[in-house]
Structures are given as C-alpha cells and as structure tokens.
Design an enzyme around this catalytic site. Structure first.
Site, PDB file in Angstrom:
ATOM      1  N   ASP A 210      79.006  37.094  39.758  1.00  0.00           N
ATOM      2  CA  ASP A 210      78.516  37.488  41.472  1.00  0.00           C
ATOM      3  C   ASP A 210      78.276  39.321  41.214  1.00  0.00           C
ATOM      4  OD1 ASP A 210      81.170  39.126  41.081  1.00  0.00           O
ATOM      5  OD2 ASP A 210      82.424  37.068  41.963  1.00  0.00           O
TER       6      ASP A 210
ATOM      7  N   ASP B  57      88.147  33.553  31.788  1.00  0.00           N
ATOM      8  CA  ASP B  57      86.572  33.641  32.035  1.00  0.00           C
ATOM      9  C   ASP B  57      86.278  35.129  32.164  1.00  0.00           C
ATOM     10  OD1 ASP B  57      87.028  31.001  32.599  1.00  0.00           O
ATOM     11  OD2 ASP B  57      86.883  31.194  34.319  1.00  0.00           O
TER      12      ASP B  57
ATOM     13  N   LEU C 148      84.408  32.313  46.974  1.00  0.00           N
ATOM     14  CA  LEU C 148      85.806  31.142  47.172  1.00  0.00           C
ATOM     15  C   LEU C 148      87.552  31.889  47.649  1.00  0.00           C
ATOM     16  CD1 LEU C 148      86.180  28.707  47.249  1.00  0.00           C
ATOM     17  CD2 LEU C 148      87.978  28.901  45.606  1.00  0.00           C
ATOM     18  N   SER C 149      87.519  33.098  47.904  1.00  0.00           N
ATOM     19  CA  SER C 149      88.711  33.546  48.203  1.00  0.00           C
ATOM     20  C   SER C 149      88.152  34.475  49.926  1.00  0.00           C
ATOM     21  CB  SER C 149      89.110  34.760  47.447  1.00  0.00           C
ATOM     22  OG  SER C 149      89.430  34.058  45.585  1.00  0.00           O
TER      23      SER C 149
ATOM     24  N   GLN D 142      83.497  43.787  36.521  1.00  0.00           N
ATOM     25  CA  GLN D 142      83.773  44.377  35.581  1.00  0.00           C
ATOM     26  C   GLN D 142      82.800  45.620  35.011  1.00  0.00           C
ATOM     27  OE1 GLN D 142      82.589  41.536  32.254  1.00  0.00           O
ATOM     28  NE2 GLN D 142      84.843  40.330  32.129  1.00  0.00           N
TER      29      GLN D 142
ATOM     30  N   ASP E  81      83.156  45.567  55.309  1.00  0.00           N
ATOM     31  CA  ASP E  81      83.887  45.492  54.001  1.00  0.00           C
ATOM     32  C   ASP E  81      82.893  46.626  53.038  1.00  0.00           C
ATOM     33  OD1 ASP E  81      86.550  46.627  55.748  1.00  0.00           O
ATOM     34  OD2 ASP E  81      88.118  45.293  54.371  1.00  0.00           O
TER      35      ASP E  81
ATOM     36  N   TYR F 236      85.438  35.130  43.140  1.00  0.00           N
ATOM     37  CA  TYR F 236      85.559  36.080  44.564  1.00  0.00           C
ATOM     38  C   TYR F 236      85.182  35.504  45.399  1.00  0.00           C
ATOM     39  CZ  TYR F 236      86.695  40.892  46.561  1.00  0.00           C
ATOM     40  OH  TYR F 236      87.305  41.219  47.470  1.00  0.00           O
TER      41      TYR F 236
ATOM     42  N   THR G  86      83.442  29.445  42.392  1.00  0.00           N
ATOM     43  CA  THR G  86      85.051  29.490  42.545  1.00  0.00           C
ATOM     44  C   THR G  86      85.694  30.677  41.785  1.00  0.00           C
ATOM     45  OG1 THR G  86      84.421  29.009  40.404  1.00  0.00           O
ATOM     46  CG2 THR G  86      84.116  27.450  41.397  1.00  0.00           C
TER      47      THR G  86
ATOM     48  N   ARG H 227      78.296  46.183  60.082  1.00  0.00           N
ATOM     49  CA  ARG H 227      79.240  46.746  59.845  1.00  0.00           C
ATOM     50  C   ARG H 227      80.011  45.908  58.996  1.00  0.00           C
ATOM     51  NH1 ARG H 227      82.040  49.030  63.038  1.00  0.00           N
ATOM     52  NH2 ARG H 227      82.393  51.477  61.361  1.00  0.00           N
TER      53      ARG H 227
END
Length: 293
Positions: free
Chosen positions: A147, A72, A191-192, A247, A176, A189, A187, A174
């Site tokens: 994303d 992917d 999703l994580s 990327q 991260d 990052y 489906t 505030r």
C-alpha cells in the site's frame, strides 16, 4: 528428483531469535540439492558456513530463487527488489501473521525440498509505482507491494486533497489521509481502515479514506491499470508524508501531486502445494470454521 533451481539466495534480517539454527538447517538442505547458495550480506553476522555474501541487488540479479527469512515485512522489503529482476520468492515465516511468508520453521525440512523439486504453486502480484511531483517535476519516487499511504503525519490534524482517477476528478476531501492498496495489501493497513479483503488474483486497487470529515465517504475499488493522482491543496499548512509498505517514506508539500500507477514488473511468489488464500484468512484473521454436526 532433481532441483528446478540451481542458484538460491537467502535474504532477511539478522536480528531474529533462532535465526542461526534455521539458517543452518536451510544450508544443509540446499547444499545437497542446488549448485550455489548466496547469502545477503547482512546475514553474514549469523552465518556459520562459507557462502558468498552479496547485496540484495546482486542476489536478485544472480539467483533463480530467493528465500526470505522473516515476516511479511521482510518479504515486502525484498519483493520490491526481486520484482525488478523477475526472481521468484519463497517466504519462511519468522513473524506474526505471515500472509506472504507461509512456510513455518517446523515445515522447512518437508516443504522447501518439495519446492526445489518443482512441487509448488506460483502466482504473480503487481506493485505500485509512486511519484511525488512538484511544479511538473518528479522529486521523489518509490514502489509498494502492499500500500501507499498519504497522511497528515500529525495527530488529530487533517489534510485536504483532491483525488483524480484517469484524469477525471473524483472528489475533494478533508481527512487524516488516504490508503491506496493493492489486493496483496488488502489484508494489511487497508483492512484496519475498513477496506475490503480482495483476492490476490484481482486486477484492482482499493482507496480507503482515513477518518474522513464526512459520513458519506466510503472505500472505492478501481481497475488495476488506473492512474491515480492526489493533489495536496495549497491551503494545507503541513508537509504530509507518503509511506510505501510502511517502510519507505517520502514527503509532499502543499501544491504537490502524488501519482500512482501499476509497475510493469510483477512479483513472482511461490507457495507450497495446497496453498489457499481463504485458508490463510481463516487462520490469520481467526475466521470461525464451519460448524460440525
């Protein structure tokens, strides 16, 4: 049956185990069915046939079909170029999950000729255009199929930012960071980070906070045509990175704005007949199958 595509480009990373065998198989299949085959220049190191070696941009401009060899990540990289030329993309999976590259190497001899003859399903995916603006001027620009992530870039250190959608203030937070995802990237990052899975046909964007310093912060789904603005507050001491598809990296400063809009160009993605997003989820995400009596 005659092929629907006459100029086919092959793109991908050259450092893949077993790539030469797959490339040879594809060149044999294509040589009998299409008028011209072009290789991305980076594939020249493993090519055993005499084919034109072109840049990715040159292939996007000349080809009427691009086949991506890789996972992917390889398709994400190619998609940002091919969408500009409205060149359809077909993926052969050499990676792990393969939500976008859904033909496995052992299916190439069966499914690639079928696609060339017009037996495929076609869908369009939208991309995001991202700019970093400083004192009213654009200082960096990129695009993303999956994303865009604004994050602190430093372990265990938060950033403070304000979110506005279509000119309306939403919240100050505030955290991260924040993940802004298309349905294609839902489906990945997102999703994580606890975001919802969205069907690729939806015209929507999801915003997923990353470890927010509040118990009430939740992902928000907004319309796909929304103009999203993130203001990095002056009180921040760090220069947060802005990453597109994991990327492409840009850097924002305190006081900068990160602005996102849907791009006018879409990616055209081809799938073999019978492709199912839900079947992909069952397979890739290991959803349990229905019980059989």
């Amino acid at each position: 049956m005659a092929a629907q595509f006459h100029r086919v480009g092959l793109v991908g990373r050259s450092r893949q185990e077993g790539l030469q065998e797959l490339l040879d198989e594809l060149l044999d299949l294509l040589g009998d069915r299409v008028g011209e085959v072009m290789l991305e220049d980076r594939l020249g190191a493993v090519a055993t046939r005499d084919c034109p070696l072109l840049t990715r941009e040159e292939i996007g401009e000349r080809a009427d079909l691009v086949i991506v060899l890789g996972g992917d990540g390889s398709l994400l990289s190619a998609a940002r170029t091919m969408a500009r030329f409205e060149t359809p993309v077909l993926g052969i999976n050499r990676g792990r999950l393969g939500f976008l590259t859904d033909i496995s190497p052992d299916e190439v001899s069966e499914l690639v000729p079928a696609v060339l003859e017009g037996r495929y399903e076609r869908e369009e995916r939208f991309l995001l255009d991202v700019t970093v603006e400083r004192e009213g001027k654009v200082v960096a620009r990129a695009d993303a199929l999956n994303d865009v992530v604004l994050n602190s870039g430093t372990s265990a250190q938060m950033i403070e930012f304000e979110l506005s959608i279509d000119g309306e203030f939403v919240y100050r937070q505030r955290a991260d960071g924040l993940i802004i995802s298309t349905p294609t990237g839902s489906t990945a990052y997102s999703l994580s980070g606890g975001g919802p899975i969205m069907h690729p046909s939806l015209d929507a964007i999801v915003l997923v906070p990353m470890f927010p310093h509040t118990l009430s912060s939740r992902p928000i789904v907004v319309k796909g045509d929304s103009r999203i603005r993130l203001d990095v507050l002056e009180r921040n001491r760090i220069h947060p990175p802005v990453t597109c598809d994991g990327q492409v990296n840009m850097t924002a400063r305190p006081g900068d704005a990160v602005v996102l809009r849907k791009k006018p160009h879409r990616l055209t993605l081809l799938h073999p007949l019978g492709h199912s997003f839900y079947a992909s989820c069952r397979d890739k995400l290991r959803w349990s199958n229905a019980l059989v009596n």
